[in-house]
Enzyme design. Structure first.
Site, PDB file in Angstrom:
ATOM      1  N   TRP A  91      34.386  33.856  39.810  1.00 43.17           N
ATOM      2  CA  TRP A  91      34.185  35.248  39.417  1.00 43.17           C
ATOM      3  C   TRP A  91      33.219  35.955  40.369  1.00 43.17           C
ATOM      4  CZ3 TRP A  91      32.914  33.963  33.618  1.00 43.17           C
ATOM      5  CH2 TRP A  91      34.081  33.490  32.998  1.00 43.17           C
TER       6      TRP A  91
ATOM      7  N   GLU B 270      28.838  48.407  32.879  1.00 44.91           N
ATOM      8  CA  GLU B 270      29.096  47.688  31.643  1.00 44.91           C
ATOM      9  C   GLU B 270      28.262  48.310  30.530  1.00 44.91           C
ATOM     10  OE1 GLU B 270      30.245  43.134  32.948  1.00 44.91           O
ATOM     11  OE2 GLU B 270      28.215  43.589  32.283  1.00 44.91           O
TER      12      GLU B 270
END
Length: 572
Positions: free
Chosen positions: A144, A452
Site C-alpha cells: 500500500w 481522509e
C-alpha cells in the site's frame, strides 16, 4: 554520528556536509549508520540534513524519518550520484503508508543497474524536488501507498506507481508515466498519461498558472554558501533549470541568521527577524513561548532537516504580517499542549493588501496535532492575506501516536482560507474533527486534494453539522462566487478503532455553493470497511458504501480557462 566536515560547515552538528574528494566507503558507512538509526523512528526527536558539494559520488543515499538530502549545485546535474537517492520500505508487506517526513532535492541520479528503478516509496510529507533521474522512478514498493509529491524534476525513463492511491506532480518532465489507482493530478507536466476520466482517474492541467519555487542552497568554487531564491513565474510547463540560467536572486550568508535549537529562543529568533535577517532553522526542535513574527517584506523562514516548531503557550508558531513576498519553506509544526487558535497565520484578520506581483509563498509545510506529542489547536493553517501560494502542505491530526484520541488531540480544521486569490498545489489534509478545509475567500484554486475524514468519532451524535451527518471534507462558503478545485480524493475509515461506532456516515464529501463560478473537477471517493459517504458533492451522486470507490466528474463542468484542459471521456 561523526560529521565528515566538523569545521567546514556553518550549519552545526546535525548537518552532514559531504564532498566528492572524500572516501566513498566512509561516506557510505555514515549513510548506512544513519539509515539503521532512522528507518523505524517515526516519532524521533532526531533531525538531520545531508548536503552534497558539487561533483560525482558512488553512493546509495537513503532518506528515512526526518532526513533531508540536498545537492548544493545551481542545477541538479551539478551533483551526480551513481547509485540511488531513495526511500525504501521498512514496514510489513512493503506498505509505505507510514513513510513520512523525508525529502530529497537538487541532485542527478544515475542508477547502478539501469534496469532497476530508483525507489522513492513514500506517502505524505515526503517531497522529491529538483531531481534529475537518468532512468526509471517508482513511488511504491508493491504494498500500500498513499499520497506523494514530485515537482520541478525530470525523469528520463518511466515514472509511476503500481499500488499508490494518489499522487501529485508539478512542473515535471517524464519519459512516460505508468500506474496509479485513484486520483493522480499533473500540473505543468510533460509526458503525462492521457486524461480519460473516469476510466483512468487522471487530471491534467497543462500549465502551472503561478509559482515561485522553493529556495535552495548552493556553494561556489571558494566554498561560500548562499541561498538561491527562484523568481516568480507564470503559465509554465516543465522544469525551471534546464538551461542552467534560472531567474532569481542569491542571498549571501551575511544576510542570514542560522537558528539553533540548542541556543535560540523565541526572543532571539524574533530579534534576528526584526534586525532584517532571513531566518534559517537548523535541524532540531524549537520550543517557542511566543510566535515567530515575520513582518518584513521579502523575509525568508526556512527549515533544514525537518526543523520542528512547537508553540508552548497556546499561541501560533508563526505569524506573518500582511506584506509582500514572504517565503516559508521546509517547516514541521507540532501543536503544543495548550490549545492554539492556529499554528500558522498568514496575515491578520481583515487583511486587505494585494500581493499578486510579489505573493507570500509556502513550500513543504507539515503540521501535526498529536502523534509526536500531545497537542491541540483550532486550525493548523489560517490564511487571511490575498494572493498567497501554497506549494505542498500536509496538515495532519494524528490517527496514531501520542495523544491520538478524539478527546485528546482536539482540532477543528486543517485549513481556513479567508484571503482572495489563494492558490494551492498538492494539499494533503486529514482527520480533523470538523471540516478539513473551509474556504471563504474568492477565486481560490486548488490543484490536487487528498483528505481522509477522522477515523475516530465516538458516534454520529459527536460528529454532525446540524441536520447533516458529519462535516464535508472540503467546504466552500455559501457566499463565494468563484472557486476552482481539480483532482480531489476524499476517503472515510470510520470505526477503525475498536471502541468507535462503525455506522458513522457523512452526508457529503464536498460542499460548495451552487454558483456558476464554483467548479469542482474530478472527485474520487472511497469508503473503508465500515460507514460511508452519502454523496460525493452536495446532494449529487449516489452513496459510497463500505469497501467501495466512486469516480465522480464534478458538477458543474468547468468553463474553459487558460491552463486547464477540459475533461473528456473520449479524448484520443
Amino acid at each position: 554520528m561523526l560529521n565528515p566536515h566538523p569545521d567546514g560547515s556553518p550549519f552545526g552538528p546535525s548537518v552532514l556536509l559531504f564532498s566528492p574528494d572524500m572516501d566513498m566507503e566512509r561516506i557510505q558507512q555514515t549513510l548506512n549508520a544513519l539509515h539503521r538509526q532512522r528507518a523505524q523512528s517515526e516519532f524521533s526527536e532526531s533531525r538531520t540534513a545531508l548536503l552534497f558539494m558539487p561533483g560525482t559520488y558512488r553512493l546509495d543515499v537513503t532518506a528515512d524519518y526526518y532526513v533531508q538530502v540536498s545537492g548544493l549545485g545551481q542545477t541538479p546535474d551539478a551533483v551526480r550520484i551513481d547509485g540511488a537517492v531513495q526511500s525504501i520500505a521498512t514496514t510489513q508487506q512493503n506498505r509505505v503508508t507510514l513513510m513520512f517526513w523525508r525529502s530529497a532535492e537538487n541532485m542527478a541520479v544515475y542508477p547502478t543497474d539501469p534496469r532497476a528503478p530508483i525507489r522513492w516509496a513514500v506517502s505524505q510529507a515526503a517531497p522529491y524536488r529538483r531531481m534529475h533521474i537518468h532512468g526509471d522512478l517508482r513511488f511504491d514498493m508493491g504494498g500500500w501507498a498513499s499520497g506523494g509529491y514530485l515537482a520541478n524534476s525530470r525523469v528520463e525513463g518511466e515514472a509511476g506507481l503500481r499500488t499508490g492511491q494518489q499522487w501529485f506532480t508539478r512542473n515535471a518532465e517524464l519519459g512516460r508515466w505508468k500506474g496509479g489507482n485513484w486520483n493522480q493530478t499533473f500540473v505543468g507536466t510533460r509526458g503525462t498519461p492521457r486524461q480519460l476520466w473516469p476510466d483512468a482517474p487522471v487530471t491534467v492541467i497543462d500549465e502551472t498558472p503561478v509559482i515561485r519555487d522553493k529556495p535552495f542552497w548552493t556553494v561556489d568554487a571558494s566554498g561560500e554558501f548562499s541561498l538561491f531564491v527562484p523568481a516568480l513565474t507564470r503559465n509554465t510547463a516543465g522544469v525551471s533549470w534546464s538551461t542552467g540560467e534560472e531567474a532569481g536572486v542569491s542571498v549571501p550568508m551575511h544576510a542570514i541568521y542560522l537558528g539553533s535549537p540548542h541556543r535560540d529562543s523565541s526572543a532571539t529568533l524574533n530579534a534576528a527577524l526584526a534586525n532584517g535577517k532571513h531566518l534559517i532553522l537548523t535541524p532540531g526542535t524549537y520550543l517557542l513561548d511566543a510566535p515567530l513574527q515575520v513582518r518584513r517584506p521579502g523575509a525568508i523562514v526556512m527549515g533544514m532537516g525537518f526543523a520542528t516548531l512547537v508553540p508552548t503557550q497556546g499561541d501560533a508558531a508563526i505569524r506573518v504580517a500582511d506584506v509582500d513576498g514572504v517565503t516559508l519553506s521546509s517547516l514541521l509544526i507540532d501543536a503544543g499542549p495548550t490549545r492554539s487558535r492556529a499554528l500558522v497565520e498568514i496575515g491578520p484578520p481583515g487583511a486587505d493588501q494585494r500581493h499578486a506581483d510579489d505573493p507570500t509563498v509556502i513550500h513543504d509545510l507539515f503540521c501535526r496535532v498529536g502523534g509526536a506529542r500531545v497537542g491541540q489547536t483550532d486550525a493548523c493553517l489560517v490564511i487571511h492575506s490575498h494572493d498567497v501560494i501554497v506549494d505542498h502542505a500536509w496538515l495532519w491530526r494524528a490517527d496514531h501516536g501520542a495523544g491520538a484520541r478524539w478527546s485528546t488531540n482536539r482540532a477543528r480544521n486543517g485549513l481556513l482560507v479567508h484571503g482572495d486569490d489563494v492558490t494551492i498545489y498538492g494539499l494533503f489534509n486529514e482527520h480533523f474533527q470538523e471540516h478539513q478545509a473551509l474556504w471563504s475567500g474568492e477565486r481560490g484554486r486548488v490543484y490536487f486534494y487528498q483528505s481522509e475524514m477522522p477515523y475516530d468519532p465516538p458516534d454520529q451524535d459527536h460528529w454532525r453539522a446540524g441536520d447533516r451527518l458529519g462535516f464535508a471534507a472540503y467546504k466552500v462558503a455559501a457566499d463565494v462566487q468563484q472557486h476552482d478545485a481539480w483532482g480531489l480524493g476524499i476517503y472515510s475509515f470510520f470505526g477503525v478503532h475498536q471502541d468507535r461506532d462503525p455506522n458513522v456516515r457523512a452526508s457529503c464529501a464536498v460542499e460548495v455553493p451552487r454558483h456558476d463560478g464554483v467548479r469542482v473537477t474530478h472527485l474520487t471517493i472511497f469508503a473503508g470497511e465500515t460507514g460511508g459517504i452519502d454523496h460525493p458533492l452536495n446532494d449529487l451522486g449516489g452513496p459510497t458504501d463500505a469497501g467501495s470507490v466512486q469516480f465522480f466528474d464534478g458538477v458543474p463542468q468547468p468553463a474553459p480557462t487558460r491552463g486547464a484542459r477540459q475533461m473528456s471521456t473520449d479524448e484520443p
